[in-house]
Every structure is written in structure tokens, then in C-alpha cells.
Design an enzyme around this catalytic site. Structure first.
Site, PDB file in Angstrom:
ATOM      1  N   CYS A  59     -20.247  13.636 -17.332  1.00 59.03           N
ATOM      2  CA  CYS A  59     -21.254  14.699 -17.263  1.00 59.03           C
ATOM      3  C   CYS A  59     -21.676  14.974 -15.821  1.00 59.03           C
ATOM      4  CB  CYS A  59     -22.456  14.355 -18.127  1.00 59.03           C
ATOM      5  SG  CYS A  59     -23.113  12.737 -17.823  1.00 59.03           S
ATOM      6  N   ASN A  60     -21.421  14.048 -14.923  1.00 60.16           N
ATOM      7  CA  ASN A  60     -21.841  14.237 -13.535  1.00 60.16           C
ATOM      8  C   ASN A  60     -20.709  14.563 -12.567  1.00 60.16           C
ATOM      9  OD1 ASN A  60     -24.594  13.973 -13.752  1.00 60.16           O
ATOM     10  ND2 ASN A  60     -24.475  11.751 -13.823  1.00 60.16           N
ATOM     11  N   ARG A  61     -19.475  14.480 -13.037  1.00 63.84           N
ATOM     12  CA  ARG A  61     -18.364  14.777 -12.133  1.00 63.84           C
ATOM     13  C   ARG A  61     -17.090  15.143 -12.893  1.00 63.84           C
ATOM     14  NH1 ARG A  61     -18.318  11.560  -8.170  1.00 63.84           N
ATOM     15  NH2 ARG A  61     -20.354  10.686  -8.612  1.00 63.84           N
TER      16      ARG A  61
ATOM     17  N   GLN B 263     -22.336   2.784 -16.744  1.00 58.18           N
ATOM     18  CA  GLN B 263     -21.374   3.520 -17.582  1.00 58.18           C
ATOM     19  C   GLN B 263     -20.133   3.969 -16.803  1.00 58.18           C
ATOM     20  OE1 GLN B 263     -23.810   6.678 -19.165  1.00 58.18           O
ATOM     21  NE2 GLN B 263     -23.630   5.824 -21.212  1.00 58.18           N
TER      22      GLN B 263
ATOM     23  N   GLY C 174     -42.959   9.156 -33.672  1.00 59.47           N
ATOM     24  CA  GLY C 174     -42.185  10.318 -33.224  1.00 59.47           C
ATOM     25  C   GLY C 174     -40.748  10.172 -33.684  1.00 59.47           C
ATOM     26  N   ALA C 175     -40.064  11.306 -33.806  1.00 57.78           N
ATOM     27  CA  ALA C 175     -38.671  11.261 -34.295  1.00 57.78           C
ATOM     28  C   ALA C 175     -37.768  12.207 -33.508  1.00 57.78           C
ATOM     29  CB  ALA C 175     -38.637  11.604 -35.785  1.00 57.78           C
TER      30      ALA C 175
ATOM     31  N   GLU D  81     -35.698  13.266 -29.610  1.00 56.97           N
ATOM     32  CA  GLU D  81     -34.583  12.709 -28.836  1.00 56.97           C
ATOM     33  C   GLU D  81     -34.947  11.402 -28.155  1.00 56.97           C
ATOM     34  OE1 GLU D  81     -32.724  15.270 -25.945  1.00 56.97           O
ATOM     35  OE2 GLU D  81     -32.529  16.851 -27.442  1.00 56.97           O
ATOM     36  N   MET D  82     -36.159  11.386 -27.551  1.00 57.85           N
ATOM     37  CA  MET D  82     -36.603  10.170 -26.859  1.00 57.85           C
ATOM     38  C   MET D  82     -36.708   9.001 -27.846  1.00 57.85           C
ATOM     39  SD  MET D  82     -37.577   9.030 -23.865  1.00 57.85           S
ATOM     40  CE  MET D  82     -38.686   9.739 -22.663  1.00 57.85           C
TER      41      MET D  82
END
Lengths: 292, 424
Positions: B50-52, B118, B192-193, B195-196
């Protein structure tokens, strides 16, 4: 074995302590192994030293009592460091070990506890000794709990080189130490009373007897407090209680040394009417006390 | 020989460009196949995260190696874009710089979050996929294996990977572990439900948390999340009741008002008997009244506190940078020296073969002239010739080796070829 002196193992523990303190300043791959090697070498030397001493006829006095307490603490340190190498437990335990050894080194010589000759006497001595060391371990874990708790409350950064154990672990050890020390001191005090009762006279006014009784009473109050008041079973309260127990212990140990007592083993001066053999025995012991 | 990297990263291209240039896992095989058809004698590895997005190419013959423009055109055509639209976003590294770049990338020194773990797996996967698809060769094998080794050395000899830098990771793996020894016997309440919440659940599971209750204003979302992660869903009106039993609370709602006020919590506090409670409030604005953190036994960390920890951890990682850089530099030098030695190998082989041929010819002539020589004498003469050739070749080969440690010794190789009349 005759060449082993207090300085030998005290130096080993001092090096292990210096290595523990060096955690705060730099990282090292071999420090953990070195710490265990130095502490284990000291422990081995102290074991041999104690074995040699305890086989002597005048063994089992206050000097040996302090040295045995230090020996048990080092065993606990080795165990904890082996299983929790990341935690700087030695920074807390080893100064106490060195203080106990220092106290043993500086204490005036006394003759051995005569009660150690009987089974009840052995139970009495061992229970009090173990109870004392458990209070010391409880003090260490309580202290670590308070430092960690205060840091977390104030949201200060965890120091990568001074990683304390989790609050849960410290609380568990602290709670167990209070219960175990109360039981051991109870056994120690009551077995002492039982020994004296056999001879028909319990020296209730003796400072060692009432001092130990007070410590036991304190621990019993703490235990009852824990049972009755649920918030005291965990958190900072239990850590504060172990700190207070430590203060009580220090007071009792000071009493045993500072106030005249009839408790066996508490003879610090040689009576003018002592027999020649007894005089020689005590003089020899006193001479060796400093170099123990 | 030519080693080259053409690509873009979070440092050079916007996220939109990176997304457009990214290769989906299913596309990678066809991309490498397409590349091989265009440049048959070139090895290639595509690293797409995702970064390169980076294309590593290597060829023994510099003449057949694709140029910067060739790779740009390939990328543009594969993604149905115009080359001029992406040309400015793509950068090129070649030779030693390309090697050094790959080593930095694999060791996570080029990542958006320095030290994130990662990227090493992603580099390894890119190399393995390219190998599986047959687009790697001796050069890419060498450089990628050396990169993985360099990254492992950095991980072993520095603490650059040790500190966590994402908010949920710091909350669960660092903070809660300072309070609790283990999470498998703790009551964990997730409020809460979104993404976080889901990201946090991943870390809770990683750390061994099993008894997890999810509570959300929308029952259907909490039930859905609970089902996905095998947790217990609970109704919103049970929140205070659940707080009594909880050991660790992670709150991630998007509520504009505090979900738990100080007054609410006071009702809970008396029933908790000051049992330690860790509250990790990851919501913006906060779900828990900050005053709750002053109560005995409560350790309340909100998003700002956790971001401060993340920042501190990033700074700690930065401090490890010089040590990591030193390792990467040493590994790059070592790899390049090996590579340059390999470049001299064909010339050395030709030289040795030429000398061996001369030796054989001269020995044949000698033995024809003096046919009565016995076998021990023959062996001794052959041995003397070998020693002579070795001694003769030692100074030039030694000079070649020394020169190769600083780069391919083109001038010296050319001189040797001309002096000894060696032909390619």
C-alpha cells in the site's frame, strides 16, 4: 571451604547488583547470563559457607540467621531472574541481600539458639526465618507495584531499560506473601510459646517475644482486613500493607538487637563468672564473627 | 550487468497514484509474464504494497536491460494510464543505489512507520512469487536473499522493530500488558463496532484475549462483529453492568458525547471494590470522562495519551536508525564486492583456460622431444608448469580482486583482455 568468606559471596552479589543497575544505562546481550553467573557463584559460595558454619558447635546464632535469610532471598532472586529476565528484580532484592549480609557482618557475636536442638525449636526457628524472608519478598513486590502503578497513573513512559512486572503479577505475589508470612510467623511464634510452656515459664515481657507477637498481630489484622474489606485484597492498598509489614519487621529486628533479652542466643557480652571453656568458645566466636 | 529499480513510494507519489499503480495479487502473474515477453533476458521482481510499487530488474547484459522509460511505459500500459501521467512520480535507482534501496526497504527503514514488521514479509513474498513465476535469476536471487539477510540482521542487532507505533497495538500489546500478566482470563469489554474496534480485536486475539464482549448502540453491528470474531454481543443498556465485571475496556465509538460520565462510573465503582480496571479510550471525542482516571484502581488512557506513546516509540525507533544504517551499509558493501567479483569471473576463466591451453601445447612439444622421461619426472614437470602459471597469474588476479572490491574494474578487465588477447 575454609577459604570462603562473607566478602567472597557479598562481592559476587555486589557485582550482580552493579550489572542489574547497568540495565538503566545501556543494552547488552550477555548481561543476563553474567548476572545469573555472578549471583549463582555467590549463592554457591554462601551455601558452602553456611554448611561449614552450621556444622560448627556454636552455629545457629543471629549471624547465621541473617545469612540464611539473605541466602533464601538470593534463591528467590535467581528463580525470579531466570523466569522473568526482562524485569530488574535484582535492583530491589539484592540491596536487601547485601544489607542482611552487612548486618550479619557487623552484628556482635552471639551463641547459637539452643532451641534449634529440638524438633519444636527447629520448627520455631525455620518458620520465623521463612516468615521474615517472605515479608521481605512481599515488600519488594509491593514496592514494584507502587512504582508501576504510579507510573501508569501519571502516564509516564515505560522505561525500555527498566521494565517492571505487570501490576497483576506484583499484586498476586504481594497478596500471597501477606498470607504466607502470617501463617509462618504464627507457626513460629506459637511453637516458641509451646517450647517455653514445656519448661513452665513463657517470658511474655521479653522484647523479642512481644515484638514477634506484635508483628504476628499486625499480619493477622492485615489478613482479617483483607477478608472483611474487599478493596484491600488488591491494588495499592495491599502494596501499602506490605510496606507497613516491612516497617514492623525492621522494628522487631531492631528490638532483638537493641533491648536486653532472655531469648536464647542473645548473649552479647561474656559474663565475668562464665566458665573458662565457655569464655574461650565465645571469644573465638566473637573473633570469627567479624570475619565470618 | 545491470541492477535497477523503478517505482514509487509514499515519499514520492500521492496515495491516488500509488493505488492506480498497485498490482492486485491476481494481476501479478500476468504482469510478470507480460514483462518477460517484452524483456526476455531480464530478471524482474515486483514489490507492490500500500505504500510502494517497485519493479526490480536485473540483466547480465546491460544492452538488453530495460531503461527507466521502458519500465515507466510497461507500468503505464499495464494499468491503462499515460506514461507522462506517472513519469514524475516514479524514481529510479541503479547499481549499488538500487541494492542499498532494497536493503533499506526490507529492513523497514524506508517505511512510513519506521521499524514496522510487515514489509519484510512483503519483500519475501514478492521475491517468492517472482521465483515461482520464473522471472528471477542469479542476480535477483543474490540481491533479494542478501536483502532478507540484512533485514534480519537489523532486527536482531537493533530494537527498531520492538516498539509498537499504531494506537490499537500500543493500547493492547504495550499498555494492557503492563497492567495484566495475561488476557486469557480477563473480562474484556469492547465498546463500539467500527473499523477501530475490529483492528483492536485483532490485537486482543493476538495477545490471547478470549472472554470478549462487544457492545454497540446498534445491536445488529455488534452482533455482526461478535459473530465474525467469535465474541459475545451485548445490548447497549447493559453497558454499566458490563463495566462492573470488566477488567479491560476498549472504547471506540464515534459518539459526540461521553458514553460513560463520571456520575455513571461512580455507580459502577462502588460495585467493583477498587478492582484494577484498564480503560483504553480510542474514541474521538473521548467516550470516558477524563475524571474517571483519577479514581482508585482505574488506569484510563485516551487517544491523546496513546498517540503520545506512539510518538515516543517512533522517536525511540529513530534513535536506532544509525545502528541500522551501519548494518545496511556494511551489507551493501559486502554484496557489491561479491557482485563485482562475479563480473570479473568470465575474464579470469578465459585467462586460466588460455594458460592451460598454452601449458598443454608446450608440454606436448617437450614430451615429444624427450620421449624417454619416466612418469614421476613427467608429473614433476607438469607440477612445475602449474606452479609457474599460478605464480605468473597471481599478481594480475590479485590486483583484479582488489580493484573489484570498489566496483567493476572495467579498465583492468579491458587491459587484461588486450594484453593476453582474450576474446569474449
Amino acid at each position: 571451604m575454609s577459604n570462603i568468606s562473607v566478602v567472597c559471596f557479598a562481592s559476587s552479589y555486589a557485582v550482580a547488583l552493579a550489572l542489574e543497575i547497568s540495565r538503566l544505562f545501556f543494552r547488552s546481550g550477555i548481561r543476563g547470563a553474567l548476572m545469573i553467573i555472578f549471583a549463582a557463584a555467590g549463592f554457591l559460595a554462601q551455601t558452602l559457607f553456611l554448611v561449614a558454619r552450621l556444622t560448627e558447635s556454636n552455629a545457629g546464632g543471629w549471624v547465621d540467621w541473617y545469612l540464611l535469610a539473605a541466602w533464601i532471598l538470593v534463591a528467590a532472586y535467581l528463580y525470579l531472574t531466570f523466569y522473568h529476565p526482562q524485569n530488574p528484580i535484582g535492583i530491589f532484592i539484592l540491596p536487601i541481600v547485601l544489607a542482611l549480609i552487612g548486618a550479619a557482618y557487623l552484628l556482635p557475636a552471639t551463641r547459637g539458639f539452643t532451641v534449634g536442638a529440638s524438633a519444636w525449636g527447629l520448627v520455631h526457628g525455620l518458620a520465623l526465618l521463612l516468615g521474615t524472608t517472605v515479608i521481605l519478598i512481599g515488600f519488594v513486590s509491593g514496592l514494584m507495584y507502587l512504582i508501576q502503578s504510579s507510573r501508569l497513573k501519571q502516564k509516564r513512559a515505560a522505561w525500555a531499560r527498566f521494565r517492571l512486572p505487570s501490576l497483576e503479577w506484583a499484586e498476586k505475589i504481594t497478596g500471597r506473601c501477606i498470607v504466607i508470612s502470617a501463617v509462618l510467623l504464627g507457626v513460629g511464634v506459637f511453637s516458641g510459646i509451646a517450647i517455653n510452656a514445656q519448661s513452665g515459664k513463657v517470658p511474655w515481657t521479653d522484647p523479642i517475644v512481644w515484638g514477634s507477637g506484635l508483628l504476628l498481630l499486625w499480619l493477622a489484622v492485615v489478613m482479617v482486613f483483607n477478608m472483611v474489606y474487599r478493596p484491600a485484597r488488591g491494588g495499592r492498598k495491599i502494596a501499602y500493607l506490605t510496606l507497613a509489614s516491612m516497617v514492623f519487621l525492621l522494628l522487631v529486628l531492631a528490638l532483638t538487637q537493641l533491648i536486653p533479652s532472655e531469648h536464647p542466643g542473645r548473649i552479647t557480652t561474656i559474663a565475668p563468672n562464665a566458665s573458662t571453656a565457655m569464655r574461650d568458645h565465645l571469644e573465638q566466636y566473637q573473633g570469627g564473627g567479624g570475619a565470618a | 550487468m545491470k541492477l535497477q529499480m523503478v517505482g514509487c513510494s509514499h515519499l514520492t507519489a500521492s496515495v491516488e497514484i500509488r493505488q492506480q499503480l498497485a498490482f492486485q495479487p491476481d494481476d501479478l502473474a500476468s504482469a510478470l509474464e507480460d514483462f518477460r515477453l517484452r524483456f526476455p533476458n531480464t530478471e524482474a521482481v515486483v514489490l507492490s504494497t500500500c505504500n510502494r510499487v517497485e519493479v526490480y530488474t536485473a540483466a547480465e547484459d546491460e544492452g538488453v536491460s530495460p531503461s527507466h522509460e521502458d519500465v515507466v511505459c510497461f507500468l503505464a500500459e499495464f494499468h491503462n494510464m499515460k506514461p507522462e501521467d506517472i513519469l514524475g512520480a516514479l524514481f529510479e535507482q541503479s547499481g549499488e543505489d538500487a541494492v542499498r534501496h532494497l536493503f533499506y526497504v526490507a529492513a523497514s527503514l524506508e517505511s512510513m512507520v519506521i521499524g514496522e514488521s510487515q514489509i519484510l514479509g512483503q519483500v519475501k513474498k514478492a521475491y517468492e512469487q517472482a521465483t515461482l513465476l520464473g522471472s528471477t535469476g542469479p542476480l535477483t536471487h543474490g540481491v533479494f536473499q542478501a536483502a532478507l539477510k540484512a533485514a534480519r540482521l537489523v532486527a536482531t542487532h537493533t530494537s527498531i522493530h520492538q516498539r509498537r507505533t499504531s494506537v490499537p497495538a500500543v493500547a493492547i500489546a504495550e499498555l494492557s500488558k503492563q497492567i495484566f500478566e495475561r488476557l486469557d482470563n480477563k473480562n474484556i469489554l469492547l465498546i463500539g463496532a467500527g473499523e477501530m474496534a475490529e483492528e483492536t480485536l485483532e490485537y486482543i486475539r493476538e495477545e490471547g484475549g478470549t472472554s470478549i464482549t462487544v457492545v454497540n448502540r446498534s445491536d445488529s453491528r455488534s452482533e455482526e462483529l461478535a459473530q465474525r470474531w467469535q465474541c459475545r454481543p451485548a445490548r447497549w443498556d447493559r453497558l454499566l453492568e458490563l463495566l462492573v465485571e470488566a477488567d479491560l475496556v476498549v472504547s471506540t465509538t464515534s459518539s459526540s458525547e461521553p458514553v460513560v460520565t463520571f456520575e455513571n462510573f461512580k455507580q459502577v465503582e462502588s460495585r467493583r471494590y477498587q478492582r484494577p480496571l484498564a480503560i483504553l479510550d480510542l474514541a474521538v471525542p473521548c467516550d470516558f470522562d477524563p475524571l474517571i482516571g483519577d479514581l482508585l484502581g482505574v488506569y484510563l488512557y485516551n487517544i491523546d495519551d496513546l498517540k503520545t506513546v506512539c510518538q515516543r516509540n517512533r522517536e525511540d525507533r529513530q534513535k536506532e536508525w544509525p545502528a541500522a544504517e551501519k548494518i545496511i551499509e556494511a551489507e551493501t558493501r559486502s554484496f557489491m564486492a561479491d557482485l563485482h567479483h562475479r563480473a570479473t569471473a568470465p575474464t579470469i576463466r578465459q585467462l586460466q583456460e588460455s594458460c592451460a591451453k598454452l601449458k598443454a601445447e608446450e608440454l606436448e612439444r617437450l614430451f615429444n622431444k624427450v620421449p624417454n622421461i619416466n612418469d614421476p619426472c613427467r608429473e614433476e614437470i607438469e607440477y612445475a608448469f602449474d606452479r609457474f602459471i599460478n605464480k605468473l597469474l597471481h599478481p594480475p588476479l590479485d590486483s583484479l580482486r582488489k580493484e573489484a572490491s570498489d566496483g567493476t574494474p572495467h579498465a583492468l578487465l579491458e587491459a587484461l583482455k588486450r594484453l593476453f588477447k582474450l576474446k569474449d
